[in-house]
Design a protein around this motif. Structure first.
Motif, short mmCIF file in Angstrom:
data_model
loop_
_atom_site.label_atom_id
_atom_site.label_comp_id
_atom_site.label_asym_id
_atom_site.label_seq_id
_atom_site.Cartn_x
_atom_site.Cartn_y
_atom_site.Cartn_z
N GLY B 53 0.61 -0.97 -0.30
CA GLY B 53 0.34 -0.18 -0.12
C GLY B 53 0.66 1.27 0.20
N SER B 54 1.92 1.26 -0.46
CA SER B 54 3.03 2.77 -0.33
C SER B 54 3.00 2.48 -1.49
N LEU B 55 3.55 4.24 -1.97
CA LEU B 55 3.95 4.52 -3.33
C LEU B 55 5.13 3.94 -3.24
N GLN B 56 5.93 4.09 -4.27
CA GLN B 56 7.36 3.70 -4.67
C GLN B 56 7.61 4.04 -6.21
N PHE B 57 8.83 5.12 -5.51
CA PHE B 57 8.93 5.59 -7.08
C PHE B 57 9.66 4.93 -7.85
N ALA B 67 14.00 16.68 -7.68
CA ALA B 67 12.68 16.15 -8.57
C ALA B 67 11.87 15.34 -7.60
N LEU B 68 13.71 14.50 -6.80
CA LEU B 68 13.59 13.02 -7.14
C LEU B 68 12.81 13.52 -5.41
N GLU B 69 13.08 13.79 -4.68
CA GLU B 69 12.18 14.95 -2.94
C GLU B 69 10.97 14.60 -3.87
N LEU B 70 10.61 15.34 -4.79
CA LEU B 70 9.03 15.89 -4.67
C LEU B 70 8.40 13.99 -4.59
N PHE B 71 8.76 13.25 -6.00
CA PHE B 71 8.47 12.38 -6.27
C PHE B 71 8.13 11.07 -5.26
N GLN B 72 9.24 10.84 -4.05
CA GLN B 72 9.30 10.03 -3.17
C GLN B 72 8.68 10.66 -1.77
N ILE B 73 8.95 11.96 -1.62
CA ILE B 73 7.72 12.56 -0.15
C ILE B 73 5.95 12.07 -0.52
N GLN B 74 5.44 11.62 -1.94
CA GLN B 74 4.56 12.13 -2.19
C GLN B 74 3.97 10.64 -1.43
N PRO B 79 -0.38 15.26 -4.98
CA PRO B 79 -0.95 14.84 -5.81
C PRO B 79 -1.00 13.52 -6.30
N CYS B 80 0.39 12.79 -6.36
CA CYS B 80 0.03 11.01 -6.36
C CYS B 80 -0.52 10.68 -5.75
N GLN B 81 -0.75 11.22 -4.72
CA GLN B 81 -1.09 10.44 -3.53
C GLN B 81 -2.88 10.30 -3.43
N ASP B 82 -3.40 11.82 -3.80
CA ASP B 82 -4.22 12.00 -4.32
C ASP B 82 -5.48 11.18 -5.93
N CYS B 83 -4.07 11.58 -6.67
CA CYS B 83 -4.49 10.24 -7.45
C CYS B 83 -4.63 8.90 -7.73
N PHE B 84 -3.70 8.30 -6.23
CA PHE B 84 -4.10 7.55 -7.01
C PHE B 84 -5.42 6.88 -5.63
N ARG B 85 -5.42 7.60 -4.58
CA ARG B 85 -5.92 7.58 -4.08
C ARG B 85 -8.04 7.19 -4.68
N THR B 86 -8.16 8.60 -5.43
CA THR B 86 -9.51 8.96 -5.90
C THR B 86 -9.43 8.22 -7.71
N ARG B 87 -8.73 7.98 -8.13
CA ARG B 87 -8.30 6.82 -9.25
C ARG B 87 -8.70 8.38 -10.45
N GLN B 88 -8.35 9.23 -9.80
CA GLN B 88 -8.69 10.55 -10.90
C GLN B 88 -7.82 11.76 -11.38
#
Lengths: 189, 241
Positions: B53-57, B67-74, B79-88
């Motif tokens: 259940g964890s988002l991995q870069f 940029a790398l940090e921004l991908f990883q802290i999500q 936005p990635c976390q939100d879009c992953f949860r809502t599928r939108q």
């Protein structure tokens, strides 16, 4: 559970051990493939495995095993072993079961890594840490392997020992090393 | 703004790759490069959900520093976390006004010089398996048609992950996702080792790995394993190869 490509080190019951050992006797099977390829090999229905492991499959089915779920225990190129779950009577693992297996894989990997100790201080096994490990930790691990001429597992052990001794996050330590904000540690010897 | 004239070539090239035996990690990196070129985004990244259940870069067109940090802290927020949860899709987010939405993510993204961010879900039936993330240094806004184009590129990434075998089984998805995540770790380790051996940056080391893989038509993860074997100490009693 299997480490290296040599022998079974633990099993939940003797029947499972027999089937696990079979893979080594025959030199083929899902565990051997999972170890070699560095990815899970999950076969819920051995009878439909398309002749991938002819000898193993017929022997396993004969002993009542109908499914094998083999997960590599690895940290990147550091291959520690394989954790395999065997099912019988056509029972298969669903998404939740597989998630539980992966959590067990994390724990087993962590325990095996801890056994690489070289006597330096070490934090308590923190399985949840592996969920948030960032790319820089693996990059720093590769860097340290070259800088200190140690193995990859020892490079990670060294990183964790430093983080623990200084009370800092592994991710932060790695980021400082990768960006050059911090010099590399000296060799031990 | 989508550069439409590049799109046919991008889709043809990716379709060509998918019919061959291909390296998933390299494919996803190439995809993020294409998305960056087509969309004009400064940095494009791709994160995959592991089954814990964890988002991995996983891959990025620009995977250094901020940029790398921004991908990883999500993994915790963004936005990635939100879009992953809502599928939108989460599109046209104005980072200047996103403090309440993402109190940790938004200030860091702005400090890194980004003004806009977009995230597109990697959808598989009724679940999401990851997200494609675009950062812009100017306030890039996508029209509805353009959202569909970028979503199609995110769908290509999903197809690539599912392509190797029929995905009717939870087993195959687990094999693919876990295999890809493990390969990425090998590549990160090799980037680090090679950067010290060659005395170059981690990004340059990655470029060397990719060109070696292309030149020898081998998988990126296999080339990475070779690098680690060649640059490690000769004997390892614990079998770490």
């Amino acid at each position: 559970m299997t480490t290296g490509a040599e022998a079974s080190v633990a099993a939940s019951d003797p029947a499972v051990l027999a089937v696990a050992d079979l893979q080594f006797a025959l030199g083929e099977g899902p565990s051997a493939d999972a170890f070699a390829d560095g990815r899970p090999v999950l076969v819920g229905d051995l009878a439909r495995s398309d002749g991938r492991w002819m000898a193993f499959t017929s022997a396993a089915l004969a002993s009542g095993v109908t499914g094998v779920y083999a997960f590599p225990l690895a940290v990147g190129a550091v291959r520690l072993g394989v954790l395999a779950c065997y099912t019988h009577a056509g029972h298969t693992l669903d998404g939740d079961d597989l998630r539980h297996c992966l959590l067990a894989v994390d724990s087993a990997t962590e325990l095996l890594l801890s056994s690489t100790d070289d006597g330096s201080p070490r934090p308590d096994p923190a399985v949840e840490e592996s969920l948030t490990i960032r790319s820089e930790v693996y990059q720093a691990q590769g860097m340290l392997m070259v800088e200190l001429a140690v193995s990859l597992p020892d490079a990670l052990a060294r990183l964790r020992a430093i983080a623990f001794a200084e009370g800092i996050q592994l991710n932060d330590l790695a980021a400082d090393l990768v960006t050059g904000r911090r010099p590399f540690p000296e060799k031990d010897e | 703004m989508i550069s439409v004239d590049q799109l046919p070539r991008v889709f043809v090239e990716m379709a060509d790759t998918l019919v061959d035996d291909f390296d998933l990690v390299e494919f996803l990196h190439t995809l993020t490069d294409h998305v960056a070129a087509v969309s004009g985004a400064e940095a494009v990244g791709l994160v995959l959900a592991d089954q814990r259940g964890s988002l991995q870069f996983m891959a990025a067109s620009n995977a250094s520093g901020a940029a790398l940090e921004l991908f990883q802290i999500q993994n915790s927020e963004g936005p990635c976390q939100d879009c992953f949860r809502t599928r939108q899709p989460v599109v046209n987010a104005d980072l200047g006004r996103a403090e309440t939405l993402w109190p940790a993510f938004a200030p860091r993204a702005r400090a890194a010089g980004f003004q806009s961010v977009h995230a597109f879900p990697m959808r598989l039936r009724d679940e999401a398996i990851g997200a494609l993330n675009l950062f812009g240094t100017s306030a890039v806004l996508f029209e509805t048609d353009e959202v569909r184009v970028v979503q199609a590129l995110a769908d290509v990434a999903t197809i690539a992950i599912l392509q190797e075998r029929s995905i009717s089984r939870a087993e195959a998805l687990t094999e693919q996702l876990q295999g890809a995540l493990l390969s990425r770790v090998v590549i990160e380790q090799a980037k680090g080792a090679l950067s010290r051996t060659l005395g170059v940056s981690v990004d340059e080391a990655f470029a060397v790995l990719r060109s070696r893989a292309r030149g020898s038509r081998r998988r990126l993860s296999d080339v990475a394993r070779d690098v680690l074997e060649d640059s490690g100490p000769p004997a390892d009693p614990r079998g770490g190869s």
